[in-house]
Scaffold this motif. Structure first.
Motif, PDB file in Angstrom:
ATOM      1  N   ASP A  66      13.866  15.303   2.245  1.00 34.73           N
ATOM      2  CA  ASP A  66      13.412  14.752   0.970  1.00 34.73           C
ATOM      3  C   ASP A  66      12.130  13.937   1.166  1.00 34.73           C
ATOM      4  O   ASP A  66      11.705  13.657   2.284  1.00 34.73           O
ATOM      5  N   ASP A  67      11.518  13.545   0.083  1.00 35.00           N
ATOM      6  CA  ASP A  67      10.206  12.887   0.135  1.00 35.00           C
ATOM      7  C   ASP A  67      10.252  11.562   0.886  1.00 35.00           C
ATOM      8  O   ASP A  67       9.318  11.233   1.634  1.00 35.00           O
ATOM      9  N   VAL A  68      11.299  10.782   0.689  1.00 31.31           N
ATOM     10  CA  VAL A  68      11.393   9.482   1.363  1.00 31.31           C
ATOM     11  C   VAL A  68      11.479   9.677   2.872  1.00 31.31           C
ATOM     12  O   VAL A  68      10.787   9.001   3.646  1.00 31.31           O
ATOM     13  N   GLN A  69      12.335  10.604   3.298  1.00 29.81           N
ATOM     14  CA  GLN A  69      12.456  10.874   4.728  1.00 29.81           C
ATOM     15  C   GLN A  69      11.142  11.403   5.298  1.00 29.81           C
ATOM     16  O   GLN A  69      10.732  11.025   6.400  1.00 29.81           O
ATOM     17  N   LYS A  70      10.472  12.260   4.548  1.00 34.34           N
ATOM     18  CA  LYS A  70       9.202  12.814   5.010  1.00 34.34           C
ATOM     19  C   LYS A  70       8.156  11.719   5.188  1.00 34.34           C
ATOM     20  O   LYS A  70       7.408  11.703   6.178  1.00 34.34           O
ATOM     21  N   GLU A  71       8.102  10.798   4.231  1.00 32.27           N
ATOM     22  CA  GLU A  71       7.129   9.703   4.305  1.00 32.27           C
ATOM     23  C   GLU A  71       7.389   8.836   5.532  1.00 32.27           C
ATOM     24  O   GLU A  71       6.460   8.440   6.248  1.00 32.27           O
ATOM     25  N   LEU A  72       8.661   8.536   5.787  1.00 29.47           N
ATOM     26  CA  LEU A  72       9.010   7.726   6.957  1.00 29.47           C
ATOM     27  C   LEU A  72       8.659   8.465   8.250  1.00 29.47           C
ATOM     28  O   LEU A  72       8.156   7.863   9.203  1.00 29.47           O
TER      29      LEU A  72
END
Length: 207
Positions: A66-72
């Motif tokens: 997901d986007d949050v995991q990708k950003e991290l």
């Protein structure tokens, strides 16, 4: 009176000792429980770190996250690149401040005169430059350059010998035969001049 006083004092001290003992037990038990809490929190942090590593590994394997995991995960990549750059800076700093001992191959201080490991002399950069210029290139290139220099020297020597021979020919002294011929010619010219003078004097006398 004195008996009652000491009796009351003993009871008070005993009561105080029991209260202090009870408090110490409470403090010990409280600290023991806090230590257990800290141990559990460390385990949670480890599990979360392992979970994060799993997510990051999936991200590196291009598994959809997901986007949050990708950003991290992208932030992790950026920080890893920064770490690599810092490590490179450390290596560059070591190169500037340290050098390799020519004897044992270990790192020594840049300005060290002797290796602290084996005791061998470590010439500084200035001393190495004063000792002579270094030759760059492979062994084959150095050999080829050496042969070219030798060929140029041989050609220069040959040219010098040729010029010397030409100069010698120009300045060569006449042989004995050539010198005799020149003397004979000079004497013949002198006799011809004398005969001409005699003839001239006779002609004047007859007149």
């Amino acid at each position: 009176m004195a008996k009652d006083f000491f009796g009351n004092l003993g009871q008070a001290l005993s009561k105080t000792a029991k209260e202090l003992s009870g408090r110490a037990e409470d403090v010990y038990e409280t600290q023991r429980l806090k230590n257990k809490i800290s141990a559990e929190e460390r385990q949670i942090d480890k599990i979360m770190a392992d979970l994060g590593k799993i997510v990051y590994q999936r991200y590196k394997e291009e598994v959809p996250v997901d986007d949050v995991q990708k950003e991290l995960c992208e932030q992790i990549d950026q920080r890893m690149e920064q770490i690599e750059q810092l490590r490179t800076d450390i290596k560059d700093l070591k190169i500037r401040t340290r050098r390799i001992c020519p004897s044992c191959g270990k790192e020594v201080e840049k300005n060290a005169a002797f290796c602290k490991f084996c005791g061998a002399a470590c010439p500084t950069q200035e001393e190495e430059e004063d000792a002579g210029d270094t030759i760059d290139g492979t062994a084959e290139e150095v050999e080829e350059e050496k042969k070219s220099e030798e060929s140029a020297e041989e050609a220069a020597e040959t040219e010098a010998e040729t010029e010397a021979a030409d100069i010698a020919e120009d300045t060569e002294e006449p042989t004995a035969d050539e010198a005799g011929e020149e003397v004979a010619e000079a004497e013949a010219e002198e006799k011809a001049d004398e005969a001409a003078e005699e003839i001239t004097e006779e002609a004047k006398t007859e007149e």
